[in-house]
Motif scaffolding. Sequence first.
Motif, PDB file in Angstrom:
ATOM      1  N   UNK A  69      63.723  43.133  15.277  1.00 34.92           N
ATOM      2  CA  UNK A  69      65.090  43.381  15.017  1.00 34.92           C
ATOM      3  C   UNK A  69      65.995  42.530  13.858  1.00 34.92           C
ATOM      4  N   UNK A  70      65.361  41.396  13.761  1.00 37.59           N
ATOM      5  CA  UNK A  70      66.145  40.295  12.604  1.00 37.59           C
ATOM      6  C   UNK A  70      65.472  40.830  11.435  1.00 37.59           C
ATOM      7  N   UNK A  71      64.460  41.438  11.478  1.00 40.31           N
ATOM      8  CA  UNK A  71      63.554  41.920  10.113  1.00 40.31           C
ATOM      9  C   UNK A  71      64.144  43.112   9.679  1.00 40.31           C
ATOM     10  N   UNK A  72      64.317  44.105  10.488  1.00 35.34           N
ATOM     11  CA  UNK A  72      64.792  45.586  10.276  1.00 35.34           C
ATOM     12  C   UNK A  72      66.336  45.786  10.221  1.00 35.34           C
ATOM     13  N   UNK A  73      67.123  44.754  10.412  1.00 36.47           N
ATOM     14  CA  UNK A  73      68.316  45.156  10.368  1.00 36.47           C
ATOM     15  C   UNK A  73      68.762  45.679   9.178  1.00 36.47           C
ATOM     16  N   UNK A  74      68.343  45.427   8.018  1.00 38.57           N
ATOM     17  CA  UNK A  74      68.683  46.190   6.752  1.00 38.57           C
ATOM     18  C   UNK A  74      68.588  47.440   6.518  1.00 38.57           C
ATOM     19  N   UNK A  75      67.725  48.273   7.760  1.00 42.93           N
ATOM     20  CA  UNK A  75      67.530  49.849   7.515  1.00 42.93           C
ATOM     21  C   UNK A  75      68.597  50.231   8.244  1.00 42.93           C
ATOM     22  N   UNK A 147      58.735  52.270   7.951  1.00 42.48           N
ATOM     23  CA  UNK A 147      57.599  52.671   8.524  1.00 42.48           C
ATOM     24  C   UNK A 147      57.072  51.889   9.693  1.00 42.48           C
ATOM     25  N   UNK A 148      57.373  50.703   9.520  1.00 48.65           N
ATOM     26  CA  UNK A 148      56.935  49.495  10.529  1.00 48.65           C
ATOM     27  C   UNK A 148      57.876  49.843  11.553  1.00 48.65           C
ATOM     28  N   UNK A 149      59.276  50.034  11.394  1.00 48.85           N
ATOM     29  CA  UNK A 149      60.049  50.130  12.690  1.00 48.85           C
ATOM     30  C   UNK A 149      59.492  51.424  13.357  1.00 48.85           C
ATOM     31  N   UNK A 150      59.285  52.626  12.673  1.00 47.61           N
ATOM     32  CA  UNK A 150      58.889  53.825  13.214  1.00 47.61           C
ATOM     33  C   UNK A 150      57.505  53.575  14.244  1.00 47.61           C
ATOM     34  N   UNK A 151      56.767  52.989  13.646  1.00 43.17           N
ATOM     35  CA  UNK A 151      55.407  52.550  14.529  1.00 43.17           C
ATOM     36  C   UNK A 151      55.762  51.839  15.562  1.00 43.17           C
ATOM     37  N   UNK A 152      56.501  50.543  15.455  1.00 43.60           N
ATOM     38  CA  UNK A 152      56.913  49.778  16.510  1.00 43.60           C
ATOM     39  C   UNK A 152      57.640  50.578  17.607  1.00 43.60           C
TER      40      UNK A 152
END
Length: 909
Positions: A69-75, A147-152
């Motif tokens: 969550x902390x990493x992907x908040x930019x998307x 892509x990483x969020x999708x896979x996660x």
Amino acid sequence: MKYRTLIARMVLNKPKVKGYLEKSKRLYKKKYGKESEELSIEQTRAMLTYDGCGSFQQRVSQLQDLQACMKWRRVENENSDIWNIFCKLLSQQTIILAINSSYVDPLEQFDTQVKKIEECFRNVFSMPDIETLKRRQSNSDETDDIEQLYQTILTTFEDTLLILISKDLYKLQLLREMIIWMNKETRYLQERVMNIISRVLKYSSRKIKGCTSIDAPCMGQLAAELAILCSYQEIPIVIQASLAIYYLLSIVKYQNEELCGLLMMESGNYPSSVLFENDFTPSTFQRNNAVIAKYVGEYLPPHLLNDFVFGLLKKLCHPPPKTANQAATLLKLVLEDYGSKVTRAAKIVDYIHKKLNIESPHILKRALLRIVALLTRSFPQKVVFQLLDYMFPVDKSVLQMWQAVSSETDPSPIVLKTILIVLKGKPGEVEGSPSQKRFSLDDTNMMPVTAAQALCTLLPVPEYKKAAAQFFPELLIALILQLHYNSEMKLKKVEDQCFAQKALRLLLKSSGLQQVDCALQKKDCWHQFSNLIFHHYGVYIIAKTLSEYKFPQFPETLHYLYKLSLEGPRRTEDSVTTVIFLIELLNNFFKDPFPEEFLALFRTWVNDPNPTVSKLSLQKIATMSSVINKVSNVRDLIVCVLNSFPSKDKTVTIQAMNTLRRLLSEMDKVTYSTLCVQIAFSYFPLMDHAMPSIRAMAIRHFGELLKEMNQYTWMLKPIVLKALVPLILFLEDAEINVVKACKYTLNICAPYFKWSSLPVLQDEYYNFEVVVLSICNSLFNNYGNYITEIICSALVYLKNSRAYLRKGAVILVGYLAKLGTHLLFQDEIDIMLKAMEKVLSDEDPSVKRMADFTYMLFKEVSDEVMDNSLKQVFRRLCHLHHFKDMTLLYNYRGRERSDSCYELDEYKI
């Protein structure tokens, strides 16, 4: 606030996610002295150790999600829908895992988890594919993040399933539910769903190797879903479905290995190697129905194969057509080779019956009926019993299924044998209580009627004609009985046709007896069965006609009837039909005497509880009088007839006496002499029978016996003396036939008493008291030694319910006492006084009056009693003593006679 609380609040309160993220960063910096957007596994483990919360695996998953969550908040700004899906998934995951660790009832826990997993499923697999998400991302540097969020998201959903299944393999049921959800909406039908299912099954196939027991009851249903997808039009889905079914069969294979290994260990033989070779690969199952059917049928145990077949059956009955065709093909392949493992055939037939009753395409009905035929091949008994269990009259669907059954010719003998079991039953009969009947067609047992209807469908089929030849006697008798039962129940005919009658005619035609059928038509045989009264005559006509045409099935029919006769208790109608049929066959194919085996049957039937059977047997035995001297064990035959004398049915007693008379009239005198005493004693109880015709017949037949055995008077003399009392007393009977019989027999007894005849019995009208006096005088002149026995026999009649017998006994005892005063002991006179005291209060005035007189007579005799020693001398010399004349004591003229009765006041001897 602890870190665990922070995570929980974050995932459960989505609008405040950003605030929780900032707060988590501050807590992290305070604890570790640095800032970072990523948490390593080591840091996560340390934090878990610090706060001491939950299971390790669950905590790792939660904290890694927090890191993401902390990493992907930019998307979030450009793909907010994906961000929302992820946050919602985390919230649902927490609830699911929390329920999994609770102490809620397992069934309730599973139901709740299914609902939550369905929400997750629809949430996760409703997101666009990865290419669409990448195109929406404006910053190309962030495509890796999306892509990483999708896979996660996919991995998180998969991990949730893995956590649930790792704890309980029973929850593999979730995979089947996923396929069902996927099939309901085509947008869910994606490779990524099948990929997760195959990966979960792969994990499960590894996990079970450390399990001592496996509880995964959904494997059969899941295999059905995967088998259909193995032939899907899109190859990626086919590949994943093949992988999934490969791992599923691996699980089942290991389960079978464990079971076999356990059995071998129990027997002391330990397996040295694995029980199954790895003889297939995932690619083997790709669009290859034959291979799928082979390994599914081979590896799945019966209870799972039942589920597999049911799953395919449901697919067959629901669109789309391609799926239905695929299911039909798999069902055909499995049932052809492994149908014997499908143990729930009856339930499948019932399901098919329900579907056939619904308006369905012709192709679907044909496929369903083909399944019925295949099940008949493996389980003919179960299919037949299920079809016979449907309510009468059966619907069109049941008739169609019978047509399907007839298409399978190999099991035809078993099908007919099963139908025959039911056909031997009685419609309307309560199970377990043969004596009880139910005649309501809504809830009664009508299986025998539907069995006859089934024969109407099966017997025209050539293979079933051949099979019917094996069961001709059983089918013949069973259908004849059904004709009777249908008449007894007044069963309404469908289309003016009785199924039992139609089936019987088809049986005759299929057995090469068309001429017999035509002859029965001309004799109006079937009309006889329509009336219950003439049913027995109808049975006789069938047996007679078959005999006339020398039907070739005679030996096996005779053997079956003989076997049937030796069996235990039967219904009344079964016994009667068997006896009628057997007697008629024997009459036409054998000359008297019968073989000993059949004669033994008739001896048994003479004393059958069913009076009709007893009478038929006695009638048949009577026809053997001309060959009675050729019969072995003639004594046994006579004794069995004598044993039927006390029958409760008066017609049986009459028939028994007539049969005995016919046999005795032709019997050899030497043999007769050995039986005459026993026969004579058998007549005594019947002389006092309640029915006048039986009394008259017993007395007359006793006289006939004395007449025929006149050369053996020395042997019969004691019996004649014993019979004398009833012969005298029944001269007062109201029935003229009884009186005539007594007169006839008394005159035959004359030589025994040394009189030529009794003159007073020659006339139609006579004085009863004169007869008694004459006989008593003759007794004392010739048989004084028997005076006590005769008096005892007479005293018994003082208790008789008929007044004229009590009155006659009083008169007879009075004369015996008066004439034998010098022969009686005091104790004998005391017994006579005591017996007479009970008659002093008789309800009949004339009896009471005579009893009073006789009682006083006994008193006088008692006063005249001499010394006992002198009486002994008199008893020895009584045959030399002649008594003086005596006047009539009672002046009794007898029962109501004509005016031409004797007018004598006294009779001189």
